[in-house]
Structure formats: structure tokens, C-alpha cells
Write an enzyme that holds these catalytic residues in place. Structure first.
Site, PDB file in Angstrom:
ATOM      1  N   LYS A 285       0.731  -1.389   0.453  1.00 55.18           N
ATOM      2  CA  LYS A 285       0.239  -0.015   0.029  1.00 55.18           C
ATOM      3  C   LYS A 285       0.865   0.818   0.489  1.00 55.18           C
ATOM      4  O   LYS A 285       1.740   1.451   0.967  1.00 55.18           O
ATOM      5  CB  LYS A 285      -1.017  -0.379   1.202  1.00 55.18           C
ATOM      6  CG  LYS A 285      -1.729   1.310   1.401  1.00 55.18           C
ATOM      7  CD  LYS A 285      -3.140   1.259   2.611  1.00 55.18           C
ATOM      8  CE  LYS A 285      -3.391   2.151   2.765  1.00 55.18           C
ATOM      9  NZ  LYS A 285      -5.039   1.482   3.836  1.00 55.18           N
TER      10      LYS A 285
ATOM     11  N   SER B 182      -9.697   2.061   2.984  1.00 57.57           N
ATOM     12  CA  SER B 182      -8.966   2.787   1.662  1.00 57.57           C
ATOM     13  C   SER B 182      -7.857   1.892   1.292  1.00 57.57           C
ATOM     14  O   SER B 182      -7.426   2.721   0.369  1.00 57.57           O
ATOM     15  CB  SER B 182      -7.698   3.944   2.612  1.00 57.57           C
ATOM     16  OG  SER B 182      -7.521   3.393   4.152  1.00 57.57           O
TER      17      SER B 182
ATOM     18  N   SER C 138     -10.197  -0.630   7.075  1.00 56.97           N
ATOM     19  CA  SER C 138      -9.242  -0.528   5.882  1.00 56.97           C
ATOM     20  C   SER C 138      -8.923  -1.409   4.957  1.00 56.97           C
ATOM     21  O   SER C 138      -8.074  -1.213   3.980  1.00 56.97           O
ATOM     22  CB  SER C 138      -8.594   0.660   5.618  1.00 56.97           C
ATOM     23  OG  SER C 138      -9.070   2.233   5.075  1.00 56.97           O
TER      24      SER C 138
HETATM   25  N1  GLN Z   1     -13.777   4.944   6.349  1.00 55.42           N
HETATM   26  C1  GLN Z   1     -12.554   4.938   8.054  1.00 55.42           C
HETATM   27  C2  GLN Z   1     -12.053   6.747   7.885  1.00 55.42           C
HETATM   28  O1  GLN Z   1     -12.101   7.180   6.551  1.00 55.42           O
HETATM   29  C3  GLN Z   1     -11.108   3.854   8.066  1.00 55.42           C
HETATM   30  C4  GLN Z   1     -10.200   4.421   7.294  1.00 55.42           C
HETATM   31  C5  GLN Z   1      -8.873   3.106   7.454  1.00 55.42           C
HETATM   32  O2  GLN Z   1      -9.352   2.610   8.168  1.00 55.42           O
HETATM   33  N2  GLN Z   1      -7.459   3.852   6.975  1.00 55.42           N
HETATM   34  O3  GLN Z   1     -11.302   6.704   7.829  1.00 55.42           O
END
Ligand code: GLN
Length: 482
Positions: free
Chosen positions: A76, A151, A175
Site C-alpha cells: 500500500k 482505504s 481499511s
Molecule cells: N473509512 C474510515 C476512515 O475514513 C477508515 C479508514 C481506514 O481504516 N484507514 O477513516
């Protein structure tokens, strides 16, 4: 070859069926041919990959290969990679070439893994659909009109699309697990502190945790073997021995106590998801587990608490991007203040700015007690819910997400509907416990994820349960287009 698991590919390398260079070239060709559709990579590093592959082949020839030597993966783009652009999905870091490696990247390099490149993601890991990426959204291989989740959407889409056998991800509120569910793969968020955060660009430091994204639980065990462990460079990493996670995969599930929280089976969930999850639970009963209804009474408070705590930490973490030392700097600033303002104004996208503003507001004098402190109190209640529940059962199960993959653009107009997609995942980050998502069926032709949650350091148990489920079912072997 491209639909094989890490474990199968490791076998092929060990028996000499193919070399790491051949394997790597196959994946690079596939990325070239298919990623125009999926946009799952931000940066592909063919030269570095082939050099690593050839070094891995030499290491094997010299008799020094270990379990991961020669296996291709992707990282990532939140993980710093020395000499390779590390963008975090943002214009702010579009020109940033990291001078050092994240600890987990270093671990994979030492194990002899091959890095194919850096995967697409929501900007600074803020999002549930990969649509906030500066590089455009990644797409779901099961239906390219749909999001892959976020994400870590690029990691999930690249695995489901057969562009890499595995990838790293990070999980602040879901995410890893949410995109794994939406793309029909396996994703594990380890216990907070199990995996080093050094060199993983910080979003919300008390919630962020790196983990594996793979086709199978067995592959996640192989990845976690490389990733887990104490790191003197990360003061929140924990100094506990790392077991070999592959050794307990075949333990029996007889007598396993499963808890089903009533809050995870409400009417707001797509009914097809509930059916698939219930079928999966019956499969566990057939494997010898027992099931009990439980309650996590503060579940409804997780989203409001998370959306104070995560933005508060983000507003502090992202203050370092100011145009001075690295990253984006605006053209022709008139003075220092103009440089700060325009560099940040032009370098950050909309969702990131929204979070910084919410977080700064929540931490400001006069609001700190009303918002931030209150959110921390709720966080403790949520953690206690889990501790209580997990003193009665071994594993909590439920859906990973309330809906299958949604259409691109469907939830971008209203951030709150997007935030709701993490309803079942983010409470776990507030509690710090581990969770895994595994494929357990389909809803309207799109993958459904089963989430399993364990107590602190229960990764072995979770991987064991997931592996046994995957021995008994074939959801994880389905690939798009079959
Ligand atoms: N969707 C959540 C956020 O926007 C979690 C994102 C994540 O786990 N990085 O914060």
C-alpha cells in the site's frame, strides 16, 4: 499461475517449477495488461522487482531461501519505500521519494520478497471507497462500475484481479477488512502494537495498524510471520514473542465458542448479507463450534466517537505537511504564511481538509471537553463491551460491512453515508483488538465478507478459524469472471 495462493507459489518456487524471475515477469505482464481497467497501482517498479527476483533466485540456488523468498507482493502506498515514490494517495506527496524503508518493508526485503509496486489508496487513508485518491479511484474487479472499498482499495483490487498474490494494507477504522470484504479476499487487522507502525504514514496513530491482505487465511499467516514483532523504532509496538502463525492453522474448532452480537444483525443490513453470514455460522457449527447471542451495547456510539478521535489525531499528524521540508510546495509564495496556506490548500484534497477542520475544531479550547474527552470516554466503554464479551466467547462473528460494493459516485455526495459503511469495523480499532474478514458468499453477484473478532493477540485463533472455514468452503477460491 496468477490465481495461485502464496502457499502454492512458494511450493512452485521450492520445487523449481518456475523461478522468481519468471513468476515476477508474469505478474508484471498482467499488471501491464489489466491495470488500465482497475487502477489498482499508483507506482509499478518493474526494474526493482526483477532485480529482487533475480537476487531471490540466487539466494535459493545458494540454499539460503526461507518461506517468503522470491514471492511477489505489493505495498500500500502508505508504507515508505526507499528510493520509490511514497504518495499516500495525495498530491501533497506526489513528488516524495522516501529516503528510508518502513520497518515492515524492510522485513519483507530481508525475507527475500519481491515488491511489484505501490497500490492505490484513499488520500492519507481517509475513506471507504478509494474515491478520495489523488490518482483516481481503483475499481472493483467483480464489477468495475463499483468501488473496491477503502482505504486499501488498490491492495484489495490488485489481489482480486490477479495482479499480485498478496499485498500489505493498513486499517484505522476498517481499511483492511472492508475492502477485503468488498473484493472477496481475506484481510487481517492485527492487535494494535503487533506490527510496527514505523514508516507507515500516520493517519490516527492510536488506531492505525498494518496487516496482510491475501487470498487465504494461510497466506495471511505467512505474511504476518514476516510483519509481526517488536520494533525499537515504534514506541507503541509490543515486545511479545511472535509465534509461527502457520503452525496452528489446522487446530480443531471443536468447542469453539462463537458470540453473535445482536447489534450486528440489525434491519439496516442488506438481507442477502445476513443470509450469507448466517450460512457461514452454520458451517462453523458443523465444524464443532457453539453459538451464543451476545450484546455490544455501545456499538451505535462507535461512529460518532471515531469521527472525533481519528480527525483529531489526523489534524495533528498532518500538520507536518507544510511545504517546508518535503512534499508539495505552492508556486511563488509571497511570504511564509502564504506558503503554508497555499501549499496545504492546494496539496490536500477535500476529504482530508474536512477531517483536519473537524479535528482542529474538536481539539480547540472550549470544545475539547465536550467532544474529544467525551469521545475518549465512549472509546473506553466500547473497549469494555468487547472485553466483557470476549470473556464469555472465543470469537465474535458478524458481517464485515452492511452492504456489498456500491457504485462509484453513489456515496460521495454525503460523507455520513460513506462513514456508515464502517459501522462493523471501526469499533474494533477503538478497542485495539484483532479482526479478520473472509469471503463467505455473494449478494447480487458481489462478494460478502464474514468478520471474526478475537481478544488481544488472538491472531492465531482467528487465522485458525478462518483457515478451517476455508478448508470447508470454496468462496475464497472464486475469482471475478468465472
Ligand atoms: N473509512 C474510515 C476512515 O475514513 C477508515 C479508514 C481506514 O481504516 N484507514 O477513516
Amino acid at each position: 499461475m496468477l490465481d495461485k495462493t502464496l502457499a502454492e507459489l512458494a511450493q512452485g518456487l521450492a520445487t523449481g517449477e518456475f523461478s522468481s524471475v519468471e513468476l515476477t515477469q508474469n505478474y508484471l505482464d498482467r499488471i501491464n495488461a489489466e491495470d488500465g481497467k482497475l487502477n489498482s497501482f499508483i507506482t509499478v517498479t518493474p526494474e526493482q522487482a526483477l532485480a529482487q527476483a533475480s537476487a531471490a533466485d540466487q539466494r535459493r540456488a545458494a540454499g539460503n531461501a526461507d518461506a517468503f523468498t522470491g514471492l511477489p507482493i505489493a505495498h500500500k502506498d502508505i508504507f515508505c519505500t526507499q528510493g520509490v515514490r511514497t504518495s499516500c494517495g495525495s498530491k501533497m506527496l506526489d513528488n516524495f521519494v522516501s529516503p528510508y524503508n518502513a520497518t515492515i518493508v524492510e522485513h519483507f526485503n530481508q525475507a527475500g520478497a519481491v515488491s511489484l509496486g505501490k497500490t492505490n489508496m484513499d488520500e492519507f487513508a481517509m475513506g471507504s471507497s478509494n474515491e478520495s485518491s489523488f490518482y483516481g479511484p481503483a475499481r472493483n474487479p467483480w464489477n468495475t462500475d463499483c468501488v473496491p472499498g477503502g482505504s486499501s482499495g488498490g491492495s484489495a483490487a490488485s489481489i482480486a484481479g490477479g495482479l499480485t498474490p498478496a499485498a500489505t494494507g493498513s486499517d484505522t477504522g476498517g481499511s483492511i477488512r472492508q475492502p477485503a470484504a468488498l473484493c472477496g479476499i481475506t484481510g487481517l487487522k492485527p492487535t494494535y502494537g503487533r506490527v510496527s507502525r514505523y514508516g507507515m504514514i500516520a493517519y490516527a496513530s492510536s488506531l492505525d495498524q498494518a496487516g496482510p491482505m491475501t487470498r487465504t487465511a494461510e497466506d495471511s499467516a505467512m505474511m504476518l510471520n514476516v510483519m509481526a514483532g517488536f520494533d525499537p523504532k515504534d514506541s507503541t509496538s509490543l515486545d511479545r514473542p511472535v509465534p509461527d502463525y502457520t503452525l496452528t492453522l489446522n487446530d480443531s474448532l471443536k468447542g469453539l465458542k462463537i458470540g453473535l452480537p445482536k447489534e450486528f444483525f440489525s434491519d439496516d443490513i442488506d438481507p442477502q448479507i445476513t443470509i450469507q453470514v448466517q450460512n457461514a455460522i452454520r458451517e462453523f457449527e458443523a465444524l464443532g463450534a457453539t453459538v451464543k447471542q451476545i450484546s455490544l451495547p455501545n456499538t451505535h456510539l462507535a461512529i460518532p466517537a471515531y469521527y472525533i478521535i481519528a480527525p483529531a489525531e489526523a489534524s495533528s499528524n498532518l500538520s507536518r505537511f507544510d511545504g517546508v521540508r518535503y512534499g508539495y510546495r505552492c508556486e511563488d509564495p509571497t511570504d511564509l504564511e502564504d506558503m503554508y496556506k497555499r501549499s496545504r490548500g492546494e496539496g490536500f484534497g477535500e476529504e482530508v481538509k474536512r477531517r483536519i477542520m473537524v479535528g482542529t475544531y474538536a481539539l480547540s479550547e472550549g470544545f475539547y471537553d465536550a467532544y474529544y474527552k467525551k469521545a475518549l470516554q465512549i472509546r473506553r466503554l466500547i473497549q469494555q463491551d468487547y472485553v466483557t464479551a470476549l470473556s464469555e466467547v472465543d470469537i465474535i462473528m458478524g458481517p464485515t460491512t452492511p452492504h456489498p460494493a456500491f457504485k462509484l459516485g453513489e456515496k460521495t455526495a454525503d460523507p455520513v453515508t460513506m462513514y456508515m459503511e464502517d459501522i462493523f469495523t471501526l469499533s474494533l480499532n477503538l478497542a485495539g483488538m484483532p479482526g479478520i474478514s473472509v469471503p463467505c458468499g455473494f449478494a447480487n453477484g458481489l462478494p460478502v465478507g464474514l468478520q471474526m473478532i478475537g481478544n488481544y493477540f488472538a491472531e492465531e485463533r482467528l487465522l485458525n478459524a478462518a483457515h478451517q472455514f476455508q478448508q470447508a468452503t470454496d468462496w475464497h477460491t472464486q475469482t471475478p469472471g468465472q
